[in-house]
Design an enzyme around this catalytic site. Structure first.
Site, PDB file in Angstrom:
ATOM      1  N   CYS A  21      38.088  52.412  38.737  1.00 56.63           N
ATOM      2  CA  CYS A  21      39.553  52.413  38.917  1.00 56.63           C
ATOM      3  C   CYS A  21      40.235  53.619  38.286  1.00 56.63           C
ATOM      4  O   CYS A  21      41.358  53.963  38.656  1.00 56.63           O
ATOM      5  CB  CYS A  21      40.156  51.131  38.366  1.00 56.63           C
ATOM      6  SG  CYS A  21      39.412  49.654  39.059  1.00 56.63           S
ATOM      7  N   HIS A  38      47.594  51.940  36.888  1.00 53.94           N
ATOM      8  CA  HIS A  38      46.635  51.367  37.834  1.00 53.94           C
ATOM      9  C   HIS A  38      47.057  49.927  38.096  1.00 53.94           C
ATOM     10  O   HIS A  38      47.372  49.183  37.168  1.00 53.94           O
ATOM     11  CB  HIS A  38      45.223  51.425  37.232  1.00 53.94           C
ATOM     12  CG  HIS A  38      44.248  50.531  37.944  1.00 53.94           C
ATOM     13  ND1 HIS A  38      44.128  50.506  39.320  1.00 53.94           N
ATOM     14  CD2 HIS A  38      43.375  49.601  37.470  1.00 53.94           C
ATOM     15  CE1 HIS A  38      43.215  49.615  39.650  1.00 53.94           C
ATOM     16  NE2 HIS A  38      42.748  49.050  38.560  1.00 53.94           N
ATOM     17  N   ASN A  49      44.590  44.950  44.004  1.00 53.82           N
ATOM     18  CA  ASN A  49      43.950  45.986  43.187  1.00 53.82           C
ATOM     19  C   ASN A  49      42.997  46.783  44.083  1.00 53.82           C
ATOM     20  O   ASN A  49      41.967  46.265  44.516  1.00 53.82           O
ATOM     21  CB  ASN A  49      43.200  45.288  42.044  1.00 53.82           C
ATOM     22  CG  ASN A  49      42.440  46.240  41.133  1.00 53.82           C
ATOM     23  OD1 ASN A  49      42.159  47.376  41.507  1.00 53.82           O
ATOM     24  ND2 ASN A  49      42.082  45.777  39.956  1.00 53.82           N
TER      25      ASN A  49
HETATM   26  O1  UT7 Z   1      40.694  47.027  37.931  1.00 55.42           O
HETATM   27  C1  UT7 Z   1      40.268  47.268  36.636  1.00 55.42           C
HETATM   28  C2  UT7 Z   1      39.321  46.284  36.117  1.00 55.42           C
HETATM   29  N1  UT7 Z   1      39.751  44.899  36.260  1.00 55.42           N
HETATM   30  C3  UT7 Z   1      40.645  44.346  35.432  1.00 55.42           C
HETATM   31  O2  UT7 Z   1      41.230  44.989  34.595  1.00 55.42           O
HETATM   32  C4  UT7 Z   1      40.858  42.864  35.564  1.00 55.42           C
HETATM   33  C5  UT7 Z   1      41.417  42.302  34.307  1.00 55.42           C
HETATM   34  N2  UT7 Z   1      41.446  40.849  34.286  1.00 55.42           N
HETATM   35  C6  UT7 Z   1      42.297  40.087  35.006  1.00 55.42           C
HETATM   36  O3  UT7 Z   1      43.066  40.573  35.798  1.00 55.42           O
HETATM   37  C7  UT7 Z   1      42.301  38.607  34.717  1.00 55.42           C
HETATM   38  O4  UT7 Z   1      41.438  38.335  33.641  1.00 55.42           O
HETATM   39  C8  UT7 Z   1      41.901  37.711  35.928  1.00 55.42           C
HETATM   40  C9  UT7 Z   1      43.005  37.731  36.972  1.00 55.42           C
HETATM   41  C10 UT7 Z   1      40.609  38.207  36.529  1.00 55.42           C
HETATM   42  C11 UT7 Z   1      41.726  36.271  35.493  1.00 55.42           C
HETATM   43  O5  UT7 Z   1      42.912  35.789  34.902  1.00 55.42           O
HETATM   44  P1  UT7 Z   1      42.859  35.087  33.481  1.00 55.42           P
HETATM   45  O6  UT7 Z   1      44.230  34.643  33.200  1.00 55.42           O
HETATM   46  O7  UT7 Z   1      42.213  36.030  32.517  1.00 55.42           O
HETATM   47  O8  UT7 Z   1      41.979  33.827  33.770  1.00 55.42           O
HETATM   48  P2  UT7 Z   1      40.680  33.324  32.990  1.00 55.42           P
HETATM   49  O9  UT7 Z   1      39.482  34.087  33.435  1.00 55.42           O
HETATM   50  O10 UT7 Z   1      40.961  33.237  31.518  1.00 55.42           O
HETATM   51  O11 UT7 Z   1      40.576  31.860  33.525  1.00 55.42           O
HETATM   52  C12 UT7 Z   1      41.589  30.867  33.237  1.00 55.42           C
HETATM   53  C13 UT7 Z   1      41.306  29.653  34.104  1.00 55.42           C
HETATM   54  C14 UT7 Z   1      39.840  29.221  34.078  1.00 55.42           C
HETATM   55  O12 UT7 Z   1      39.803  27.795  34.182  1.00 55.42           O
HETATM   56  P3  UT7 Z   1      39.599  26.886  32.868  1.00 55.42           P
HETATM   57  O13 UT7 Z   1      38.274  27.329  32.260  1.00 55.42           O
HETATM   58  O14 UT7 Z   1      40.785  27.212  31.975  1.00 55.42           O
HETATM   59  O15 UT7 Z   1      39.593  25.514  33.410  1.00 55.42           O
HETATM   60  C15 UT7 Z   1      39.281  29.821  35.336  1.00 55.42           C
HETATM   61  O16 UT7 Z   1      38.166  29.122  35.818  1.00 55.42           O
HETATM   62  O17 UT7 Z   1      41.595  29.952  35.471  1.00 55.42           O
HETATM   63  C16 UT7 Z   1      40.456  29.682  36.293  1.00 55.42           C
HETATM   64  N3  UT7 Z   1      40.434  30.633  37.384  1.00 55.42           N
HETATM   65  C17 UT7 Z   1      41.072  30.387  38.548  1.00 55.42           C
HETATM   66  N4  UT7 Z   1      41.796  29.340  38.982  1.00 55.42           N
HETATM   67  C18 UT7 Z   1      42.321  29.433  40.232  1.00 55.42           C
HETATM   68  C19 UT7 Z   1      39.859  31.840  37.431  1.00 55.42           C
HETATM   69  N5  UT7 Z   1      40.087  32.417  38.626  1.00 55.42           N
HETATM   70  C20 UT7 Z   1      40.845  31.543  39.337  1.00 55.42           C
HETATM   71  C21 UT7 Z   1      41.402  31.554  40.626  1.00 55.42           C
HETATM   72  N6  UT7 Z   1      42.125  30.500  41.032  1.00 55.42           N
HETATM   73  N7  UT7 Z   1      41.258  32.609  41.464  1.00 55.42           N
END
Ligand code: UT7
Length: 326
Positions: free
Chosen positions: A113, A253, A283
């Site tokens: 990225c 980004h 993204n």
């Molecule tokens: O492009 C450059 C490199 N990439 C990045 O910089 C990405 C950076 N990270 C992010 O954008 C975020 O971490 C994500 C969007 C990928 C995830 O969001 P988050 O708020 O960090 O979610 P999380 O991984 O902490 O998960 C929170 C909850 C989990 O459920 P439990 O364990 O709390 O029950 C996940 O399983 O959300 C759940 N979850 C989802 N639920 C519905 C994860 N993905 C999804 C989804 N839909 N798509």
């Protein structure tokens, strides 16, 4: 020493739109979750007959036309991509062939990225030293080809898109004022594609296991991204002897709207100074900053003399920033 700046930009997005509602049918997710946690409403997906190089050629032709130069005037093409048409030859070579830019040098650059900012920095140095006069830098990604549409952690975020910019000599005070790039390989397994390279060559087994798809530890990346984006943004400003008060436009980004918001707050910038198109295209990895740049150039959001700060973060992990006077 001469100053390098943008002579023209162009972008190309696939027509097909994938909405959050479309993804609700594929994985256990919801429109509300995706909007709240990422800011994304829809993203684009390339048609089967489209490739990274074919979209790049469309974007490049626009950039060349707006720069008022011919493909044969180019002396360097840099294609930033982690989703090349094929392992070899480089996508840059395929773009060069299609553009008819005979006689110039062309290569790919892999910094995920952050890649467009890495490419801009290389272009700036080739131009400043006099080694090149016209450099085409492309940020091109068809990440949908590497997405597992059963993995809700990744398929909701990434989208396809391409943008290009022609760089050349410009009159001060316009031009690139400062840049700063970093890589920290200790976080390499936070975002990666395990199979398809020499470590795990493609086989029936890798395909069955889905090892050729993107794997991401989003949560860990989030924290590193916010910290480093603030830090590198402050560093380029310091190098140029400027402060956050001088910024007219911040193009981060487009990784996640919450990352953008966190960095904006840390830098003390008002929302009006921050550009965002993540709701519309998601993204797009290394295409994200040049697509924003092109949209801002075409809509008049960027005016001559504006100070624009661009900061990016991606797999590697890599991060960087470029400060430019439009
Ligand atoms: O492009 C450059 C490199 N990439 C990045 O910089 C990405 C950076 N990270 C992010 O954008 C975020 O971490 C994500 C969007 C990928 C995830 O969001 P988050 O708020 O960090 O979610 P999380 O991984 O902490 O998960 C929170 C909850 C989990 O459920 P439990 O364990 O709390 O029950 C996940 O399983 O959300 C759940 N979850 C989802 N639920 C519905 C994860 N993905 C999804 C989804 N839909 N798509």
């Amino acid at each position: 020493m001469c100053v390098a700046g943008v002579l023209g930009t162009g972008s190309a997005l696939p027509e097909k739109v994938i909405t959050n509602a479309d993804l609700e049918k594929l994985v256990e997710t919801s429109d509300q979750w995706i909007k709240d946690r990422t800011g994304i409403r829809e993203r684009r997906q390339a048609a089967p007959n489209e490739t990274t190089s074919s979209l790049s050629v469309k974007a490049a032709r626009l950039a060349l036309e707006r720069a008022g130069i011919k493909a044969t005037d180019l002396d360097l093409i840099i294609c930033s991509t982690i989703s090349p048409d094929m392992p070899l030859p480089s996508t840059a070579a395929l773009i060069q062939r299609e553009l008819g830019a005979h006689g110039c040098c062309a290569f790919d650059l892999a910094a995920a990225c952050s890649g467009f900012l890495f490419g801009m920095t290389v272009a700036e140095q080739f131009i400043r030293t006099g080694a090149s006069t016209r450099v085409l830098v492309i940020g091109a990604e068809l990440l949908s080809r590497y997405l597992d549409y059963k993995d809700r952690a990744t398929c909701v975020i990434f989208g396809d898109g391409v943008a290009a910019a022609v760089f050349g000599r410009v009159e001060p005070p316009s031009g690139i004022l400062a840049h700063e790039l970093h890589t920290e390989g200790q976080y390499a397994d936070h975002l990666f594609i395990p199979a398809g390279g020499t470590a795990m060559p493609a086989s029936c087994q890798t395909v069955e296991q889905g090892s050729h798809f993107i794997k991401m530890r989003g949560n860990e990346l989030f924290k590193v991204a916010v910290r480093n984006l603030e830090d590198v943004s402050r560093k380029v400003l310091e190098k140029a002897g400027l402060t956050t008060n001088d910024i007219d436009l911040f193009i981060p980004h487009q990784a996640n709207q919450r990352i953008t918001e966190a960095v904006r707050e840390r830098l003390g910038l008002s929302s009006e100074k921050v550009y965002s198109n993540i709701a519309r295209i998601g993204n797009t990895s290394s295409a994200s900053i040049p697509i924003c740049l092109d949209e801002c150039a075409q809509t008049g959001r960027l005016k001559k003399g504006d100070l624009v700060l661009m900061s990016a973060f991606g797999a590697g992990v890599t991060w960087g920033a470029v400060l430019m006077r439009w």
